[in-house]
Motif scaffolding. Structure first.
Motif, mmCIF file in Angstrom:
data_model
loop_
_atom_site.group_PDB
_atom_site.id
_atom_site.type_symbol
_atom_site.label_atom_id
_atom_site.label_comp_id
_atom_site.label_asym_id
_atom_site.label_seq_id
_atom_site.Cartn_x
_atom_site.Cartn_y
_atom_site.Cartn_z
ATOM 1 N N THR A 142 0.722 -1.160 0.019
ATOM 2 C CA THR A 142 0.026 -0.121 0.059
ATOM 3 C C THR A 142 0.793 1.345 -0.154
ATOM 4 N N ASN A 145 2.838 1.525 -3.352
ATOM 5 C CA ASN A 145 1.732 2.158 -4.543
ATOM 6 C C ASN A 145 1.707 3.475 -4.300
ATOM 7 N N THR A 146 1.967 4.328 -3.174
ATOM 8 C CA THR A 146 1.734 5.818 -2.998
ATOM 9 C C THR A 146 3.148 6.591 -3.157
#
Length: 245
Positions: A142, A145-146
């Motif tokens: 997570t 991905n950012t």
């Protein structure tokens, strides 16, 4: 001003030597534009490199030609500033701590040579710096991905403030997208591969906070010194971590 100009020229000569060795033929115009000086300045630099440093600079006057250092010549001893040597040493320590199976064969030897080049007081300073750089778990999918690309123009003042223990002013983009102005003290750096965090005291909030380095949009140095706070004052960004050895 004279001392600054002399240092800038010495640094430029080092970069020119490396550039002329690594690349093909370069023109004086190309070199002048790359180093943001005049053609005449580059010509004087090249003459000094020939006459004073004995560098074998070749000239090709044919079409598409230029200048370069002879292919069978090595750049010679690598000259690093203290800050550059510290960066390299810490980068080696990070690679060793992460136990990458590739390209580790000569790192121990390089590390020993770098440490040997420091005076005893600087060795102690490097050890203190290493204790402020922490390795944690790999960042979650997570988080990865950012992750965005860090702005080097913002990272450089952060880097300097971390080394010098001086506060920096930053513009920071939070996970929500909101941008705020802060003045922070960069006490510790944490690598949750591939994401870097800074554990900092936020002077605006008067509290310890964690900032993701890729979310620092801009930074400016100050001359306000700070004392290192204990690691226990900070919450880790993800899981635990350990200091470099």
């Amino acid at each position: 001003m004279t001392r600054t100009n002399s240092y800038s020229r010495l640094k430029r000569l080092e970069l020119l030597a490396a550039q002329l060795k690594q690349e093909g033929f370069c023109t004086i115009r190309d070199l002048a534009e790359a180093h943001q000086v005049s053609d005449r300045t580059i010509a004087r630099d090249l003459q000094l490199m020939r006459d004073e440093q004995g560098l074998p600079i070749e000239t090709d006057r044919g079409r598409g030609g230029g200048i370069r250092i002879a292919r069978n010549w090595g750049v010679g001893r690598l000259s690093l500033s203290y800050a550059e040597a510290v960066d390299l040493l810490i980068s080696i320590a990070v690679a060793e701590q992460m136990q990458s199976p590739l390209f580790l064969g000569n790192l121990a030897s390089i590390r020993r040579q770098l440490i040997a080049s420091f005076s005893s007081d600087r060795r102690e300073r490097v050890e203190r710096l290493k204790s402020r750089i922490l390795i944690g778990y790999t960042a979650s999918a997570t988080v990865q991905n950012t992750m965005g690309a860090a702005d080097l123009r913002a990272i450089q003042p952060l880097h300097q403030g971390f080394l010098d223990q001086t506060a920096i002013r930053i513009r920071y983009k939070a996970e929500s997208g909101k941008t705020t102005a802060r003045e922070i003290e960069a006490h510790y750096l944490v690598l949750n591969y591939p994401v870097w965090y800074v554990l900092a005291f936020d002077k605006l909030r008067a509290a310890c906070r964690v900032f993701r380095c890729d979310r620092i949009l801009a930074a400016n140095a100050t001359e306000t010194p700070f004392d290192i706070r204990p690691l226990t004052a900070f919450e880790p960004p993800e899981g635990g971590y350990y200091a470099l050895k």
